[in-house]
Design an enzyme around this catalytic site. Structure first.
Site, mmCIF file in Angstrom:
data_model
loop_
_atom_site.group_PDB
_atom_site.id
_atom_site.type_symbol
_atom_site.label_atom_id
_atom_site.label_comp_id
_atom_site.label_asym_id
_atom_site.label_seq_id
_atom_site.Cartn_x
_atom_site.Cartn_y
_atom_site.Cartn_z
ATOM 1 N N CYS A 89 8.379 -63.886 51.499
ATOM 2 C CA CYS A 89 8.807 -62.622 52.120
ATOM 3 C C CYS A 89 7.750 -62.031 53.048
ATOM 4 O O CYS A 89 8.050 -61.154 53.857
ATOM 5 C CB CYS A 89 9.195 -61.608 51.049
ATOM 6 N N ASN A 118 17.504 -57.710 50.517
ATOM 7 C CA ASN A 118 16.237 -58.413 50.758
ATOM 8 C C ASN A 118 16.533 -59.723 51.494
ATOM 9 O O ASN A 118 17.030 -60.674 50.887
ATOM 10 C CB ASN A 118 15.548 -58.667 49.414
ATOM 11 N N HIS A 152 8.599 -54.717 54.509
ATOM 12 C CA HIS A 152 9.581 -55.666 53.998
ATOM 13 C C HIS A 152 10.615 -54.882 53.195
ATOM 14 O O HIS A 152 10.265 -54.031 52.384
ATOM 15 C CB HIS A 152 8.855 -56.702 53.122
HETATM 16 N N1 COA Z 1 23.357 -54.838 36.720
HETATM 17 C C1 COA Z 1 23.323 -54.217 35.524
HETATM 18 N N2 COA Z 1 22.313 -54.356 34.664
HETATM 19 C C2 COA Z 1 21.306 -55.140 35.026
HETATM 20 C C3 COA Z 1 21.271 -55.815 36.252
HETATM 21 C C4 COA Z 1 22.355 -55.635 37.115
HETATM 22 N N3 COA Z 1 22.429 -56.217 38.345
HETATM 23 N N4 COA Z 1 20.126 -56.528 36.342
HETATM 24 C C5 COA Z 1 19.460 -56.319 35.192
HETATM 25 N N5 COA Z 1 20.169 -55.489 34.391
HETATM 26 C C6 COA Z 1 19.832 -54.985 33.070
HETATM 27 C C7 COA Z 1 18.864 -55.897 32.333
HETATM 28 O O1 COA Z 1 19.550 -56.948 31.706
HETATM 29 C C8 COA Z 1 18.256 -54.939 31.354
HETATM 30 O O2 COA Z 1 19.136 -54.762 30.278
HETATM 31 P P1 COA Z 1 18.587 -54.653 28.751
HETATM 32 O O3 COA Z 1 17.687 -53.454 28.771
HETATM 33 O O4 COA Z 1 19.816 -54.530 27.970
HETATM 34 O O5 COA Z 1 17.815 -55.943 28.561
HETATM 35 C C9 COA Z 1 18.210 -53.604 32.116
HETATM 36 O O6 COA Z 1 19.139 -53.755 33.194
HETATM 37 C C10 COA Z 1 16.837 -53.284 32.661
HETATM 38 O O7 COA Z 1 16.338 -54.440 33.310
HETATM 39 P P2 COA Z 1 14.977 -54.404 34.101
HETATM 40 O O8 COA Z 1 14.775 -55.731 34.744
HETATM 41 O O9 COA Z 1 13.898 -53.891 33.211
HETATM 42 O O10 COA Z 1 15.348 -53.294 35.190
HETATM 43 P P3 COA Z 1 14.434 -52.590 36.246
HETATM 44 O O11 COA Z 1 14.632 -51.132 36.137
HETATM 45 O O12 COA Z 1 13.052 -53.126 36.263
HETATM 46 O O13 COA Z 1 15.139 -53.031 37.633
HETATM 47 C C11 COA Z 1 14.851 -54.636 39.409
HETATM 48 C C12 COA Z 1 15.243 -54.409 37.954
HETATM 49 C C13 COA Z 1 14.945 -56.111 39.699
HETATM 50 C C14 COA Z 1 15.810 -53.858 40.304
HETATM 51 C C15 COA Z 1 13.413 -54.098 39.619
HETATM 52 O O14 COA Z 1 12.544 -54.608 38.635
HETATM 53 C C16 COA Z 1 12.902 -54.478 40.969
HETATM 54 O O15 COA Z 1 13.399 -54.000 41.955
HETATM 55 N N6 COA Z 1 11.855 -55.340 41.053
HETATM 56 C C17 COA Z 1 11.326 -55.816 42.293
HETATM 57 C C18 COA Z 1 12.262 -56.855 42.805
HETATM 58 C C19 COA Z 1 11.936 -57.270 44.217
HETATM 59 O O16 COA Z 1 12.016 -56.467 45.085
HETATM 60 N N7 COA Z 1 11.616 -58.545 44.396
HETATM 61 C C20 COA Z 1 11.392 -59.134 45.640
HETATM 62 C C21 COA Z 1 10.013 -58.852 46.150
HETATM 63 S S1 COA Z 1 9.726 -59.792 47.618
#
Ligand code: COA
Length: 319
Positions: free
Chosen positions: A112, A276, A246
């Site tokens: 990215c 993204n 980004h």
């Molecule tokens: N819809 C509904 N629930 C979802 C889900 C979705 N699309 N994706 C994950 N969940 C659930 C998980 O299973 C988890 O459930 P549980 O508590 O029962 O286990 C809960 O939501 C929380 O998951 P978590 O991964 O801790 O959520 P979060 O608040 O950290 O948000 C992201 C997840 C991916 C949105 C966040 O971590 C993020 O944006 N990270 C950076 C990602 C990124 O930008 N990557 C590219 C960089 S180049």
């Protein structure tokens, strides 16, 4: 001598997938995706649309709008992590398609952060090799590498391409002012917090990610690289008109501004429509902001990105 972005064109696949569309086949909702990421929809390439197709479409538009003779192009650099094939490169496919037979061509892979890496490479080569015209393209079909049954990753990504014409100028008051690149391969020992895994035996493999860890690294490293490039350039954030980061996630950008004291009102955000798109996201955001009249000629821009590797970096460019 400065490297100037003199024209930019983009291409997005026609198919748009909304959060509601995804919630029909996944245990997710618009509410969950939008509140955590700022994403409302994404463009998704068809099976026939390869990364080179997107790159060629964006570049063809660019060549027409800037009225560029293909034989005047010295080099073609494509940033991609999702090339159609391991080889030949996407850049060679673009070169053949547009008939730029004088140009040398190669791909850059820095995930990215690839656009900033490719911009730094192009800027350095233009100065060192005295190149006059370079096509810098970022093209990604990242949705071909997501597991559509994994709700924690597939909702985050989209496809697209941006193509830029870079030209030499003697005006020292414009163009690429500074670039700064970083990498940390140590994350491998933590079992890759963001990676494309399992590409073996004809299996294309899927993106895997430790979301919370990436979130934290993105804030820390993008903020650190922006502070360092500003300090090394003898500038402050007040000298910057627009930050174009980004576009991984609106919440990352909001948290970064709050925690590291950057002005959110100067940040261009297009996450809602593009999601993204990996290294294509900065060119796509820049073009939208120029078309909408937000970014104007003469503005000083600060690009920043973080990607798998980890790779990250920033660039200061006067447009
Ligand atoms: N819809 C509904 N629930 C979802 C889900 C979705 N699309 N994706 C994950 N969940 C659930 C998980 O299973 C988890 O459930 P549980 O508590 O029962 O286990 C809960 O939501 C929380 O998951 P978590 O991964 O801790 O959520 P979060 O608040 O950290 O948000 C992201 C997840 C991916 C949105 C966040 O971590 C993020 O944006 N990270 C950076 C990602 C990124 O930008 N990557 C590219 C960089 S180049």
């Amino acid at each position: 001598m400065r490297t100037k972005i003199t024209s930019i064109a983009t291409y997005l696949p026609e198919k748009v997938v909304t959060n509601d569309d995804l919630s029909k086949s996944l245990d997710t909702s618009h509410e969950w995706i939008y509140t955590r990421t700022g994403i409302e929809s994404r463009h998704v390439s068809s099976d026939e649309e390869l990364t080179s197709t997107l790159a060629i479409n964006a570049t063809t538009k660019l060549m027409q709008q800037a009225d560029v003779d293909p034989m005047s192009v010295d080099a073609i650099i494509v940033s991609t992590t999702t090339g159609d094939t391991r080889f030949p490169s996407c850049a060679c496919k673009v070169q053949g398609a547009i008939g730029a037979y004088r140009a040398f061509a190669f791909d850059v892979n820095a995930a990215c952060a690839g656009f900033i890496y490719a911009l730094a490479v192009a800027d350095s080569m233009m100065k060192a090799m005295k190149l006059r015209k370079v096509l810098l393209i970022a093209s990604e079909t990242i949705t071909k590498f997501v597991d559509w049954t994994d709700r924690s990753t597939c909702v985050l990504f989209g496809d697209g391409a941006g193509a830029m014409l870079l030209e030499q100028t003697e005006d020292d008051n414009t163009g690429v002012i500074a670039t700064k690149l970083y990498a940390n391969g140590e994350e491998e020992k933590y079992n890759s917090i963001l990676a494309h895994n399992g590409e073996q035996n004809g299996n294309r493999g899927y993106i895997t990610m430790a979301g919370r860890t990436v979130f934290k690294y993105a804030i820390d490293y993008m903020a650190m690289s922006m502070n360092e490039i500003l300090a090394e350039s003898g500038m402050t954030i007040d000298d910057i008109d627009w930050i174009i980061p980004h576009q991984a996630n609106r919440r990352i950008l909001e948290s970064m501004c709050k925690m590291r004291d950057f002005p959110l009102e100067k940040v261009i955000i297009t996450t809602q429509e593009h999601a993204n798109t990996s290294s294509a996201s900065i060119p796509l955001a820049l073009k939208d902001a120029m078309d909408g009249g937000t970014v104007k000629s003469g503005n000083t821009l600060l690009f920043t990105a973080l990607g798998a590797g980890l790779t990250w970096g920033s660039a200061i460019v006067r447009i």
